[in-house]
Design a protein around this motif. Sequence first.
Motif, PDB file in Angstrom:
ATOM      1  N   SER A 144    -110.293 -87.058  29.608  1.00 32.58           N
ATOM      2  CA  SER A 144    -111.537 -86.330  29.330  1.00 32.58           C
ATOM      3  C   SER A 144    -112.429 -87.102  28.374  1.00 32.58           C
ATOM      4  O   SER A 144    -113.648 -87.162  28.559  1.00 32.58           O
ATOM      5  N   PRO A 173    -105.320 -78.608  39.531  1.00 29.41           N
ATOM      6  CA  PRO A 173    -104.414 -79.769  39.568  1.00 29.41           C
ATOM      7  C   PRO A 173    -104.427 -80.548  40.881  1.00 29.41           C
ATOM      8  O   PRO A 173    -104.379 -81.776  40.869  1.00 29.41           O
ATOM      9  N   HIS A 232    -107.368 -83.178  40.857  1.00 32.28           N
ATOM     10  CA  HIS A 232    -107.562 -84.166  39.786  1.00 32.28           C
ATOM     11  C   HIS A 232    -107.779 -85.548  40.386  1.00 32.28           C
ATOM     12  O   HIS A 232    -107.295 -85.870  41.464  1.00 32.28           O
ATOM     13  N   ARG A 233    -108.525 -86.364  39.655  1.00 34.59           N
ATOM     14  CA  ARG A 233    -108.760 -87.774  39.979  1.00 34.59           C
ATOM     15  C   ARG A 233    -109.508 -87.963  41.303  1.00 34.59           C
ATOM     16  O   ARG A 233    -109.314 -88.943  41.996  1.00 34.59           O
ATOM     17  N   TYR A 264    -113.020 -77.631  33.928  1.00 31.11           N
ATOM     18  CA  TYR A 264    -111.626 -77.467  34.352  1.00 31.11           C
ATOM     19  C   TYR A 264    -111.535 -77.740  35.842  1.00 31.11           C
ATOM     20  O   TYR A 264    -112.333 -77.197  36.627  1.00 31.11           O
ATOM     21  N   ILE A 265    -110.579 -78.572  36.222  1.00 32.24           N
ATOM     22  CA  ILE A 265    -110.359 -78.934  37.621  1.00 32.24           C
ATOM     23  C   ILE A 265    -108.947 -78.504  38.013  1.00 32.24           C
ATOM     24  O   ILE A 265    -107.989 -78.736  37.264  1.00 32.24           O
TER      25      ILE A 265
END
Length: 163
Positions: A127, A89, A92-93, A86-87
Amino acid sequence: MIIRHATETDLPTIVAIYNSAIPTRMATADLEPVSVESRLAWFKGRSPSKRPLWVIEVEGVIAGWLSFQSFYGRPAYSKTAEISIYIAPNYHRRGLGRQLLAQAIHESSNLGLKTLVCFIFAHNQPSLKLFETFGFEHWGHLPKVAELDSVERDLVIMGLRIN
């Protein structure tokens, strides 16, 4: 950027990151936020030498986490672990999931593991692509086993044998 073992003081941030994924309906089958108290037993079930929970920090801020979970809870499966990533928000990326997954694969044999599995919603293409990049294969497909906001969703089982 640092990957380290989580401490109990990290648990509120770990839970907040997890809860931030719930509304997206992409990464978890929980439909409502979970509490820190409800995750305490899960946290205490982690073992740095067998089933660790890692956090990844960016400039001193916990930006994500990865957990190893015993698979199916029976002794014959002790060499297999389910992993979850889990990252947050805002992160992300940025390649953090990639770094955590690379570390997990690299450390698996030191943890006594021969197989890693993960369960990913079929509509979670980012994912699926991440795990495929690291050699995970599709080992199973469970059609319409989850219902998220009145939409039935498929679950993909992916696996990797550790050499």
